[in-house]
Every structure is written in C-alpha cells, then in structure tokens.
Design a protein around this motif. Structure first.
Motif, PDB file in Angstrom:
ATOM      1  N   TRP A  94       0.833  -1.205   0.000  1.00  0.00           N
ATOM      2  CA  TRP A  94       0.000   0.000   0.000  1.00  0.00           C
ATOM      3  C   TRP A  94       0.864   1.251   0.000  1.00  0.00           C
ATOM      4  N   PHE A  95       1.905   1.265   0.831  1.00  0.00           N
ATOM      5  CA  PHE A  95       2.789   2.432   0.902  1.00  0.00           C
ATOM      6  C   PHE A  95       3.496   2.650  -0.434  1.00  0.00           C
ATOM      7  N   ILE A  96       4.005   1.585  -1.028  1.00  0.00           N
ATOM      8  CA  ILE A  96       4.707   1.704  -2.318  1.00  0.00           C
ATOM      9  C   ILE A  96       3.760   2.223  -3.394  1.00  0.00           C
ATOM     10  N   GLU A  97       2.526   1.738  -3.381  1.00  0.00           N
ATOM     11  CA  GLU A  97       1.543   2.209  -4.363  1.00  0.00           C
ATOM     12  C   GLU A  97       1.277   3.697  -4.184  1.00  0.00           C
ATOM     13  N   GLU A  98       1.180   4.144  -2.928  1.00  0.00           N
ATOM     14  CA  GLU A  98       0.912   5.553  -2.647  1.00  0.00           C
ATOM     15  C   GLU A  98       2.056   6.450  -3.117  1.00  0.00           C
ATOM     16  N   ILE A  99       3.294   6.062  -2.850  1.00  0.00           N
ATOM     17  CA  ILE A  99       4.423   6.927  -3.231  1.00  0.00           C
ATOM     18  C   ILE A  99       4.641   6.917  -4.738  1.00  0.00           C
ATOM     19  N   ARG A 100       4.355   5.806  -5.389  1.00  0.00           N
ATOM     20  CA  ARG A 100       4.498   5.762  -6.860  1.00  0.00           C
ATOM     21  C   ARG A 100       3.422   6.634  -7.505  1.00  0.00           C
ATOM     22  N   ARG A 101       2.222   6.589  -6.982  1.00  0.00           N
ATOM     23  CA  ARG A 101       1.110   7.334  -7.568  1.00  0.00           C
ATOM     24  C   ARG A 101       1.343   8.839  -7.479  1.00  0.00           C
ATOM     25  N   ARG A 102       2.016   9.255  -6.416  1.00  0.00           N
ATOM     26  CA  ARG A 102       2.276  10.674  -6.210  1.00  0.00           C
ATOM     27  C   ARG A 102       3.565  11.151  -6.880  1.00  0.00           C
ATOM     28  N   SER A 103       4.391  10.233  -7.325  1.00  0.00           N
ATOM     29  CA  SER A 103       5.738  10.576  -7.778  1.00  0.00           C
ATOM     30  C   SER A 103       5.754  11.490  -8.998  1.00  0.00           C
ATOM     31  N   ILE A 104       6.674  12.433  -8.970  1.00  0.00           N
ATOM     32  CA  ILE A 104       6.880  13.340 -10.096  1.00  0.00           C
ATOM     33  C   ILE A 104       7.525  12.596 -11.269  1.00  0.00           C
ATOM     34  N   ILE A 105       8.280  11.560 -10.933  1.00  0.00           N
ATOM     35  CA  ILE A 105       8.988  10.775 -11.945  1.00  0.00           C
ATOM     36  C   ILE A 105       8.617   9.305 -11.788  1.00  0.00           C
ATOM     37  N   ASN A 106       8.289   8.645 -12.894  1.00  0.00           N
ATOM     38  CA  ASN A 106       8.136   7.194 -12.902  1.00  0.00           C
ATOM     39  C   ASN A 106       9.519   6.575 -13.025  1.00  0.00           C
ATOM     40  N   THR A 107       9.970   5.897 -11.989  1.00  0.00           N
ATOM     41  CA  THR A 107      11.299   5.279 -12.023  1.00  0.00           C
ATOM     42  C   THR A 107      11.168   3.793 -12.344  1.00  0.00           C
ATOM     43  N   PRO A 108      12.233   3.196 -12.895  1.00  0.00           N
ATOM     44  CA  PRO A 108      12.183   1.783 -13.256  1.00  0.00           C
ATOM     45  C   PRO A 108      12.602   0.851 -12.124  1.00  0.00           C
TER      46      PRO A 108
END
Length: 324
Positions: A239-253
């Motif tokens: 859940w935490f990882i999903e939240e930080i990815r959704r908010r991220s300015i950059i999509n990282t690999p």
C-alpha cells in the motif's frame, strides 16, 4: 509691538537652533519634540517605525547569512575530518559494531548515526539521531543553536541492520542540492549513498513527490508518509509503495519488494503552504548491481500538487527532453 516681540523670539529661536551641534538638530528633526505640530509628530513616528522595522529586518537577514556561513563551515570541517585517521582513544570509545571510519564523528557527537551523500549535489552531510524529532531542528552537529539544523533520523527508525526498520526517515531544513524534481538530475543521480555507523549502503530512488502536511488542505486528506516506519504486513508495505508511486513526479524503473528496506528524505518546499518534498529510495540488495536503467524513467505532469487519494490527477507524458 506684540507682533514684533514674537518675531524677535522666533528669530532668536531659529538662530539658537542653527547654532546647536548638528547631532542635536538631527535629534530634534527625527524625534517627536515638545511644540511639534500634530502632522510633524505623525511624520516622525512613521519614520521611527520604518527605521525600527528596517533595523530588525536587516538584523534578521544578517543573522540568517551568519548562521548559514557557520553551518557551511561546520560541514566543511566535518568533511575534512574523514581524511583524518582516528586516534586509539577514539577507537576505544567506539561502540561494538560501529564502523571505525566514523570514530572521530562519534567522539565529536555520540548522536552521530551516519553520513548521506547525493551525487552531483551539495548533499554530503552527517546524520544524527536522538530520542525526539525536535532537538536538532534548530541545532547544528555540535548541538549549538543554528536555525539550519542538521539532518536527523526519525527517533522511531532503527538503523541496526539486524533489526532495521522497514523505513528510515531522515529530516532536514530545505535540503538544497537534492533536485529530484528534475528528470535530468534524477538520471545523473539515481542512487543515494547512506552509510550508517553499522554499514555502508546504497539506495535506489523509487519516488519523489510533493505532499501537504496540513489537514486544512485537500479536504483534510493527509498522507502520513513519515509515520510509515515498520510495515505491519506485506499488504501494508505494498500500500505504501503504491501511494508513493502514484504521487511521484517521476516514474522510475526501480522495482520494490516487501522484503526491501526503504530510505525516506523529507524536507520543506514552497509550492504551497506547509508543503514537503519527499524522496523515497530502496536499499540495494546483496549482490545486486547499483546500476539503474534511467532511460526508462518518465517525467510526470501533476496538475494539482495538493491533490491526493482519489482526487490525484496525473498525466503521464513521454520524455522528449531532460528539462522540466
């Protein structure tokens, strides 16, 4: 006759005023004086208030630059300390399990917990930790008053590798130099070095985002990223990882697993009131390469930085330039 006497008295007063020392004349010109007309008193009061505001503001600005200079000087001296071999006494004082290379820092401040470096930036600082999240907000590494503070770990985070917290949270006042809002910067610096007193480690940046911490914004929605210290389950971690990815300015690999350890950097930013800029990275796994395929990183355009949860509006765009 009366008019003539009054004129003589006025002329005498003018002559007396001109004969007074310049500093007395200046004093009476600037300070409200007996006999001044009401308009003159108002003028002088406004002028005095302006002078007081100017002096106080100037003093605050000078003090800001003084504290910044002192802080920079302290950091430079601490960096140079790394080239100095620790003494036998310093090594003897070092707790079991601490890296010998940090003996001098521990001797200088027993709250020392590590060193963080972000390549291609000014972030090259010591990290401390105490039993609260307030002490180092306005103190430097040597515990002297300084509004710039020093980077410190959340008191709830456990840095010992044998029992390391899921997420180590570091705080700092406007940590300049870590410009992960910029895709070009991310591509140059996708890995952060955070050596604790226990081990040397590198972390791959997963997410960088802006978030509000004020419950009066965004309809009361607040993402308490800093309270995620230990995952209660794999579902909680995901859940935490999903939240930080959704908010991220950059999509990282960078991929993330529930068994990974995270590093979160939190600092002030000024896109809106009470905003924070947050960078989350995950620890490089044993035997894993530190290389990141940054060609797969994609910049996002976030329409509303205060949006969160289901209201978050993000448009993913193709990367045609390294510029924001």
């Amino acid at each position: 006759i009366d008019d003539a006497l009054a004129a003589d008295e006025l002329n005498s007063a003018d002559a007396l005023g001109k004969n007074r020392p310049w500093y007395k004349r200046l004093f009476t010109y600037l300070i409200p004086w007996k006999g001044d007309a009401p308009s003159e008193i108002i003028r002088k009061c406004i002028f005095l208030v302006a002078v007081i505001v100017f002096v106080i503001s100037g003093g605050m600005i000078l003090d800001y630059f003084r504290q910044t200079w002192v802080s920079d000087d302290v950091y430079q001296n601490l960096r140079e300390m790394a080239d100095q071999a620790p003494t036998k006494e310093e090594l003897d004082q070092l707790p079991d399990g601490y890296l010998p290379k940090f003996a001098k820092y521990y001797a200088a401040n027993q709250d020392f917990k590590g060193w963080i470096t972000i390549p291609n930036s000014k972030v090259d600082y010591p990290v401390v930790q105490t039993d609260d999240n307030d002490y180092y907000l306005r103190r430097d590494f040597y515990k002297k008053p300084n509004n710039n503070g020093v980077i410190f770990a959340d008191y709830r985070s456990n840095l010992d590798p044998s029992s390391q917290s899921t997420n180590t949270v570091l705080y700092g006042h406007n940590i300049r130099g870590g410009r992960f809002k910029d895709l070009a910067f991310y591509k140059q610096s996708p890995v952060i070095t955070f050596d604790t007193v226990y081990e040397e480690a590198k972390y791959k940046v997963v997410s960088a985002f802006i978030v509000n911490v004020n419950g009066q914004q965004d309809n009361g929605n607040v993402f308490d990223y800093h309270n995620f210290i230990n995952a209660q389950s794999d579902e909680h971690f995901n859940w935490f990882i999903e939240e930080i990815r959704r908010r991220s300015i950059i999509n990282t690999p960078v991929d993330v697993l529930p068994t990974d350890k995270l590093l979160t950097l939190s600092t002030c930013t000024y896109e809106f009131d009470d905003a924070r800029f947050v960078v989350v990275a995950r620890k490089v796994r044993p035997g894993e390469s530190t290389t990141v395929d940054v060609s797969k990183a994609v910049k996002k355009t976030i329409k509303n930085l205060t949006d969160a949860d289901e209201n978050l509006e993000i448009i993913t765009v193709s990367d045609t330039s390294d510029e924001i």
